[in-house]
Design a protein around this motif. Structure first.
Motif, short mmCIF file in Angstrom:
data_model
loop_
_atom_site.label_atom_id
_atom_site.label_comp_id
_atom_site.label_asym_id
_atom_site.label_seq_id
_atom_site.Cartn_x
_atom_site.Cartn_y
_atom_site.Cartn_z
N GLU A 253 0.84 -1.20 0.00
CA GLU A 253 0.00 0.00 0.00
C GLU A 253 0.87 1.25 0.00
O GLU A 253 1.88 1.32 0.70
CB GLU A 253 -0.90 0.02 1.24
CG GLU A 253 -1.95 -1.05 1.26
CD GLU A 253 -2.81 -0.97 2.51
OE1 GLU A 253 -3.94 -0.49 2.41
OE2 GLU A 253 -2.31 -1.37 3.57
N ARG A 254 0.46 2.24 -0.75
CA ARG A 254 1.15 3.53 -0.75
C ARG A 254 0.61 4.39 0.38
O ARG A 254 -0.58 4.71 0.41
CB ARG A 254 0.99 4.22 -2.10
CG ARG A 254 1.68 3.50 -3.24
CD ARG A 254 1.64 4.32 -4.53
NE ARG A 254 2.38 3.67 -5.58
CZ ARG A 254 3.69 3.80 -5.78
NH1 ARG A 254 4.39 4.58 -4.96
NH2 ARG A 254 4.29 3.18 -6.78
N LEU A 255 1.49 4.77 1.29
CA LEU A 255 1.06 5.49 2.49
C LEU A 255 1.60 6.91 2.55
O LEU A 255 1.24 7.67 3.44
CB LEU A 255 1.54 4.73 3.74
CG LEU A 255 1.16 3.25 3.81
CD1 LEU A 255 1.81 2.61 5.02
CD2 LEU A 255 -0.35 3.09 3.86
N SER A 256 2.47 7.27 1.63
CA SER A 256 3.15 8.57 1.71
C SER A 256 2.18 9.74 1.61
O SER A 256 2.48 10.83 2.08
CB SER A 256 4.22 8.68 0.62
OG SER A 256 3.66 8.44 -0.66
N ASN A 263 5.08 12.05 10.21
CA ASN A 263 5.45 11.99 11.63
C ASN A 263 6.08 10.65 11.99
O ASN A 263 6.90 10.56 12.91
CB ASN A 263 4.21 12.22 12.50
CG ASN A 263 3.68 13.63 12.40
OD1 ASN A 263 4.45 14.56 12.24
ND2 ASN A 263 2.37 13.78 12.47
N VAL A 264 5.70 9.60 11.28
CA VAL A 264 6.18 8.26 11.60
C VAL A 264 7.61 8.03 11.12
O VAL A 264 8.39 7.34 11.78
CB VAL A 264 5.22 7.22 10.98
CG1 VAL A 264 5.81 5.81 11.05
CG2 VAL A 264 3.87 7.25 11.69
N ILE A 265 7.97 8.60 9.98
CA ILE A 265 9.27 8.27 9.38
C ILE A 265 10.39 9.23 9.78
O ILE A 265 11.51 9.10 9.30
CB ILE A 265 9.17 8.25 7.83
CG1 ILE A 265 8.78 9.63 7.29
CG2 ILE A 265 8.19 7.19 7.38
CD1 ILE A 265 8.82 9.71 5.77
N ARG A 266 10.11 10.18 10.66
CA ARG A 266 11.18 11.06 11.11
C ARG A 266 12.26 10.26 11.82
O ARG A 266 11.95 9.32 12.55
CB ARG A 266 10.63 12.14 12.04
CG ARG A 266 9.78 13.17 11.32
CD ARG A 266 9.18 14.16 12.28
NE ARG A 266 8.30 15.10 11.62
CZ ARG A 266 7.55 15.99 12.24
NH1 ARG A 266 7.57 16.04 13.58
NH2 ARG A 266 6.78 16.81 11.56
N THR A 272 3.10 7.39 19.60
CA THR A 272 1.71 6.99 19.37
C THR A 272 0.99 8.09 18.62
O THR A 272 1.36 9.27 18.70
CB THR A 272 1.00 6.72 20.70
OG1 THR A 272 1.05 7.90 21.53
CG2 THR A 272 1.63 5.55 21.44
N LEU A 273 -0.04 7.69 17.89
CA LEU A 273 -0.83 8.63 17.11
C LEU A 273 -2.30 8.21 17.15
O LEU A 273 -2.62 7.04 17.36
CB LEU A 273 -0.37 8.65 15.65
CG LEU A 273 0.97 9.28 15.30
CD1 LEU A 273 1.27 9.03 13.83
CD2 LEU A 273 0.98 10.77 15.60
N ALA A 287 0.52 2.76 17.67
CA ALA A 287 1.88 2.95 18.16
C ALA A 287 2.83 2.59 17.03
O ALA A 287 2.55 1.70 16.23
CB ALA A 287 2.14 2.06 19.38
N PHE A 288 3.95 3.29 16.97
CA PHE A 288 4.93 3.02 15.91
C PHE A 288 6.34 3.08 16.49
O PHE A 288 6.59 3.79 17.47
CB PHE A 288 4.79 4.02 14.76
CG PHE A 288 5.02 5.45 15.15
CD1 PHE A 288 6.28 6.03 15.07
CD2 PHE A 288 3.97 6.24 15.61
CE1 PHE A 288 6.50 7.34 15.43
CE2 PHE A 288 4.18 7.56 15.98
CZ PHE A 288 5.44 8.12 15.89
N GLN A 289 7.24 2.33 15.88
CA GLN A 289 8.64 2.32 16.31
C GLN A 289 9.52 1.88 15.15
O GLN A 289 9.21 0.92 14.44
CB GLN A 289 8.85 1.39 17.50
CG GLN A 289 10.28 1.39 18.01
CD GLN A 289 10.40 0.83 19.41
OE1 GLN A 289 9.51 1.00 20.23
NE2 GLN A 289 11.51 0.17 19.70
#
Length: 366
Positions: A253-256, A263-266, A272-273, A287-289
């Motif tokens: 999936e294209r998410l860009s 905010n996630v790829i910094r 969390t969002l 949550a992302f990491q």
């Protein structure tokens, strides 16, 4: 009624109303109005206190509701963050092992070439867990897939694949992580981890490839997720590697273009969002990491309504208690107002009668 001195109340009945424009009438009106005002003031104060109690009760109720909502959200996000950290660490370990296997494969190919690899023997000896790595092999310098651990393998042209072309102009040993694609040799979805194989002069000799099953990640954590949850790996290039929901898993999936993706790829980001519309309709908590050493982001999420369900149940209890207490206070305030009015009228009438009697007695003595 009780006696008041030597006079009975029945003696005052004929003196209930003073004569208009008489001296005692003026004195009686002035004194009774002053005393009645004080009585109403004290009675009104009780009503104000009851009303203030009503306001304070709802303020406290709303305060605790807000506090519990925030606490429920924080608990849900903390649980998601903990699980997300586990997914990220697992992905780091699996891709790290795949990179080591590719390095070992590169060294073996440099020494013995494609014919000397004997990758089927590696399968029999258990060097590779095919639940993790369904396929390993080597692409030669021309782009032909010349060695594989697949049974009944036949050479396949992979010269157009990104995980081969990346190494043509990249002389280092930095591994390449592909998008999720369908393997031409295996026919299964996989993420390719590849490393350049160079000869002693640094010239391209081939590319070692280890295929990682993306479904392995989602299967491992499926039992830990709720029915509305999701778990996945996203690429920093803006494409998902795999995302699993209760509707099944999907890839590529294209998410860009999504607003939250930046905010996630910094660099160095984890957190969390609150997002909406992905991977399912409606608001989600996520949550992302970052996966250390790889261009990947681990994500774990849950539908916000399910995450906040404990709060909603408690909020209904708070509201029911608040409404019940409001009804009780409302009845008390209404009763107090009626009581105040009735007692004020009775008190005023009684004062008028007594003051009129006092004035008459004083005038008679004169």
């Amino acid at each position: 009624m009780r006696r008041r001195g030597r006079y009975r109340d029945k003696d005052m009945l004929h003196l209930r109303k003073p004569i208009a424009n008489s001296p005692e009438a003026g004195v009686t009106t002035h004194v009774t109005s002053e005393l009645s005002a004080r009585w109403r003031s004290r009675s009104n104060l009780r009503g104000v206190l009851l009303l203030l109690t009503f306001v304070v009760t709802w303020a406290i109720t709303l305060f605790f509701m807000h506090k519990e909502e925030r606490a429920t959200r924080e608990r849900a996000l903390a649980q998601l963050s903990s699980l997300c950290a586990s997914v990220a660490m697992h992905a780091e370990r699996v891709f790290g092992d795949a990179n080591q296997l590719a390095g070992f494969l590169s060294l073996a190919y440099q020494r013995s070439g494609a014919r000397g690899l004997e990758l089927m023997k590696w399968n029999r000896l258990g060097f590779m867990d095919r639940s993790f790595y369904p396929q390993v092999g080597v692409i030669d310098a021309k782009g032909m897939y010349v060695a594989s651990n697949l049974p009944d393998f036949r050479p396949v042209d992979l010269s157009d694949r990104p995980h081969f072309r990346y190494h043509i102009d990249s002389p280092g040993e930095r591994p390449y992580l592909s998008e999720t694609l369908i393997g031409r040799a295996s026919g299964r979805p996989s993420i390719q981890v590849s490393r350049r194989i160079s000869d002693d002069s640094g010239k391209l000799q081939g590319v070692a490839v280890v295929s990682v099953s993306p479904k392995y990640f989602v299967d491992k954590y499926a039992d830990l997720m709720s029915s509305s949850g999701f778990v996945g790996l996203l690429g920093t290039d803006g494409k998902s590697r795999i995302v699993n929901t209760d509707d099944g898993f999907r890839v590529g999936e294209r998410l860009s273009q999504l607003g939250w993706f930046e905010n996630v790829i910094r660099p160095g980001r984890h957190g969390t969002l609150q997002i909406s519309g992905w991977p399912k309709p409606g608001p989600q908590l996520m949550a992302f990491q970052k996966v250390e050493g790889w261009p990947l982001i681990a994500v774990v999420g849950i539908d916000e309504a399910e995450a906040m369900a404990p709060y909603q149940a408690l909020a209904r209890s708070y509201l029911a208690a608040g409404i019940l207490l409001s009804i009780i206070l409302g009845v008390a305030i209404f009763s107090q107002l009626r009581f105040t009015r009735r007692r004020s009228e009775e008190h005023t009438s009684e004062l008028q009668s007594r003051l009129h009697l006092v004035c008459r007695l004083l005038l008679e003595k004169k």
